[in-house]
Write an enzyme that holds these catalytic residues in place. Structure first.
Site, short mmCIF file in Angstrom:
data_model
loop_
_atom_site.label_atom_id
_atom_site.label_comp_id
_atom_site.label_asym_id
_atom_site.label_seq_id
_atom_site.Cartn_x
_atom_site.Cartn_y
_atom_site.Cartn_z
N LYS A 34 0.82 -1.22 0.00
CA LYS A 34 0.00 0.00 0.00
C LYS A 34 0.86 1.27 0.00
O LYS A 34 0.38 2.35 -0.31
CB LYS A 34 -0.96 0.00 1.18
CG LYS A 34 -0.31 0.10 2.53
CD LYS A 34 -1.35 0.18 3.63
CE LYS A 34 -0.69 0.29 4.98
NZ LYS A 34 -1.63 0.31 6.08
N GLY A 38 10.05 -1.66 0.02
CA GLY A 38 11.12 -1.57 1.02
C GLY A 38 10.61 -1.40 2.44
O GLY A 38 11.35 -1.58 3.40
N GLY A 181 15.66 3.07 24.23
CA GLY A 181 15.93 1.78 23.58
C GLY A 181 16.83 2.01 22.38
O GLY A 181 17.48 3.05 22.25
N VAL A 182 16.81 1.02 21.46
CA VAL A 182 17.73 1.08 20.32
C VAL A 182 17.46 2.32 19.46
O VAL A 182 18.38 3.12 19.19
CB VAL A 182 17.60 -0.20 19.46
CG1 VAL A 182 18.45 -0.09 18.21
CG2 VAL A 182 17.99 -1.41 20.28
N ILE A 183 16.20 2.51 19.05
CA ILE A 183 15.89 3.63 18.14
C ILE A 183 16.18 4.96 18.83
O ILE A 183 16.81 5.85 18.26
CB ILE A 183 14.43 3.54 17.63
CG1 ILE A 183 14.27 2.30 16.73
CG2 ILE A 183 14.03 4.80 16.88
CD1 ILE A 183 12.86 2.03 16.25
N SER A 264 10.08 7.39 21.07
CA SER A 264 10.55 6.10 20.53
C SER A 264 10.35 5.05 21.61
O SER A 264 11.27 4.65 22.31
CB SER A 264 12.02 6.20 20.13
OG SER A 264 12.79 6.73 21.19
N ARG A 267 6.99 -0.35 18.93
CA ARG A 267 6.29 -0.42 17.65
C ARG A 267 4.93 -1.09 17.81
O ARG A 267 4.77 -2.00 18.61
CB ARG A 267 7.13 -1.23 16.65
CG ARG A 267 8.56 -0.77 16.50
CD ARG A 267 8.75 0.36 15.55
NE ARG A 267 8.33 0.08 14.20
CZ ARG A 267 8.22 1.04 13.27
NH1 ARG A 267 8.49 2.30 13.56
NH2 ARG A 267 7.84 0.73 12.04
N HIS A 438 47.15 -8.45 11.48
CA HIS A 438 47.55 -7.30 12.27
C HIS A 438 47.88 -6.14 11.34
O HIS A 438 48.47 -6.34 10.29
CB HIS A 438 48.79 -7.65 13.09
CG HIS A 438 49.31 -6.49 13.89
ND1 HIS A 438 48.67 -6.05 15.02
CD2 HIS A 438 50.38 -5.68 13.70
CE1 HIS A 438 49.35 -5.01 15.52
NE2 HIS A 438 50.39 -4.77 14.73
#
Ligand code: FAD
Length: 461
Positions: A34, A38, A181-183, A264, A267, A438
């Protein structure tokens, strides 16, 4: 019998990868999307944030240019250009999926999909017309959207979701990030590097609560050192706004003010309006319940990605998409969640695979821990990126690697060697005995493995 093998609802990393895999396996595939190809990842998630992250990292390096013997005069952020180059990257990546769809002869229908009965998906298009697609298999990959907080309104003007924060026309002077958090921490790092004054308000006693405790403690120090204010146990009871700023009132009485606020806090899954009830697809803990082949309780209906797993990572969505596509095409495949790398694009980065030390102990393992600081790694010293360490948690009896935690430069790239080691059953000794070139950052992994039995060369243990 329908002549379409698989119809997929949603073209995020779960759906589009499933489509390509099914087509590669000879399937006739139709995708219903919709929005944009992606999904969240390419348009509102991984790709735009990591493009901004690249600009932020460069800004941070340039601010230390003199240390490298480089004189950079009047370097400043052109936020408009930062955002437009991010848009260019997103366009290029989403365009690439369109090309892959054409090459693989995948039919794309633009519109909103809803399962009306087993094997039939109805698509409502923007012009109001409706089309039905009949297929032997359905894969649901409708993903997620930003969640909101019931205590205050997200107006997308001053109080923003991550989606709108990625479209800002001007760099705010200050940003209050609600949710560490992560976001939240990624946005905090990025906007801080651009010169914005950043505060993180986190409800829990710690930011990045899912990470190893030593990693979060150290990260908190690094963020503070960069000027980011962190307020934990911050329960926001009200939000007041005026023309210039937004103020969060905490239960403690403290007030946190900023020009913009980014919410954030997790979700919300897109489970509504897609026909789950109509065909009796079961939901458990808010997610579509699936088995190890990614099939729901209804035969020939599969679900992949954020909507079906607790990880909410693009690479998990894609792997599940591949598993579902294979099963749809008659090739048995199962999903294994044991060695999923998890990366956080803060400055410096965090990456993890396997168990934290605390989780390993909870699961009854007797653990050995090896730690090696980037401060003692020649490549990191040369790069002037010595913050952080590699930590390996191993089984004290078998030397099996239970978990690896990397805080430091290029952690998101370094972690994969250890994911492969765990997947193939290599021990910490195997890692230590693998000659690492190395000077490389990867030597820190070899030395952390040596440190699990007290024999790292470049630190005393
Ligand atoms: P989505 O990507 O959400 O795609 C779902 C698609 O389905 C959407 O295009 C939507 O339009 C479509 N859709 C929904 N309902 C319908 C319908 N009824 N009909 C037709 N189409 C429909 N993950 C990482 O691994 N690494 C990262 O660095 C990372 N960074 C992130 C940064 C941010 C700011 C955010 C928000 C997320 C990030 N993620 C990251 C998470 C990652 O984006 C998601 O895990 C991933 O996109 C989930 O893929 P998905 O295919 O399940 O769903």
């Amino acid at each position: 019998m329908p002549n379409i093998d698989v119809v997929i609802i949603g073209a995020g990393p779960g759906g589009y990868v499933a489509a390509i895999k099914a087509a590669q396996l000879g399937g006739k595939v139709c995708v219903i999307e919709k929005g944009e190809l992606g999904g969240t990842c390419l348009n509102r998630g991984c790709i735009p944030t990591k493009t901004l992250y690249a600009s932020a990292k460069l800004a941070s390096l340039v601010s230390n240019a003199e240390e490298f013997g480089l004189e950079v005069k009047n370097a400043k952020i052109n936020f408009t250009r930062v955002m437009s180059q991010k848009d260019e990257v997103v366009k290029r990546m989403t365009g690439g999926i369109g090309t892959l769809f054409k090459g693989n002869k995948i039919t794309l229908i633009t519109g909103s999909g809803k399962i009306i009965r087993q094997g039939v998906v109805e698509v409502k298009k923007a012009d109001g017309s409706v089309e039905s697609v009949e297929a032997r298999n359905i894969i649901i990959a409708t993903g997620s959207e930003p969640a909101n907080i019931p205590t205050f309104e997200i107006d997308e003007e001053q109080v923003l979701t991550s989606t709108v924060a990625l479209e800002l026309a001007e760099l705010p002077k200050s940003l209050l990030v609600v949710g560490g958090g992560v976001i939240g921490c990624e946005f905090a790092s990025i906007f801080n590097a651009f010169g914005c004054e950043v505060t993180i308000a986190e409800l829990l006693p710690t930011i990045l609560a899912t990470e190893d405790v030593q990693v979060t403690r150290q990260m908190r120090l690094f963020l503070k050192r960069k000027g980011i204010k962190i307020v934990t146990e911050a329960n926001i009871t009200a939000v007041n706004k005026n023309a210039e700023s937004v103020t969060a009132i905490l239960e403690s009485g403290e007030q946190l003010q900023a020009e913009k606020m980014l919410v954030s806090v997790g979700r919300k899954l897109n489970v509504e309006g897609i026909g789950l009830e109509e065909v009796g697809v079961k939901i458990a803990d808010g997610r579509i319940a699936v088995d190890e082949i990614m099939q729901t309780n209804v035969a020939n209906i599969y679900a992949v990605g954020d909507i079906a797993n607790r990880f909410q990572l693009a690479h998990v969505a894609s792997t599940e998409g591949i598993v579902a596509a294979q099963n749809c095409m008659g090739i048995p495949a199962t999903m294994n969640y044991n060695t999923i790398p998890n990366c956080i694009f803060t400055l410096p980065e965090i990456a993890r695979v396997g168990l934290t030390e605390a989780q390993a102990k909870q699961e009854g393992y007797k653990v050995k821990v090896g730690r090696f600081p980037f401060m003692a790694n020649g490549k990191a010293v040369g790069m002037r990126e010595t913050e952080g360490f590699v930590k390996i948690v191993s089984d004290s009896e078998t030397n099996d690697i239970l978990g690896v935690h990397i805080l430091g430069p290029h952690a998101s790239e370094l972690i994969h060697e250890t994911a492969l080691a765990i997947k193939l059953g290599a021990t910490a000794v195997d890692l230590a005995h693998t000659i690492h070139a190395h000077p490389t950052l990867s030597e820190a992994i070899m030395e952390a493995a040596e440190a699990t039995y007290g024999k790292a060369i470049h630190v005393f243990s």
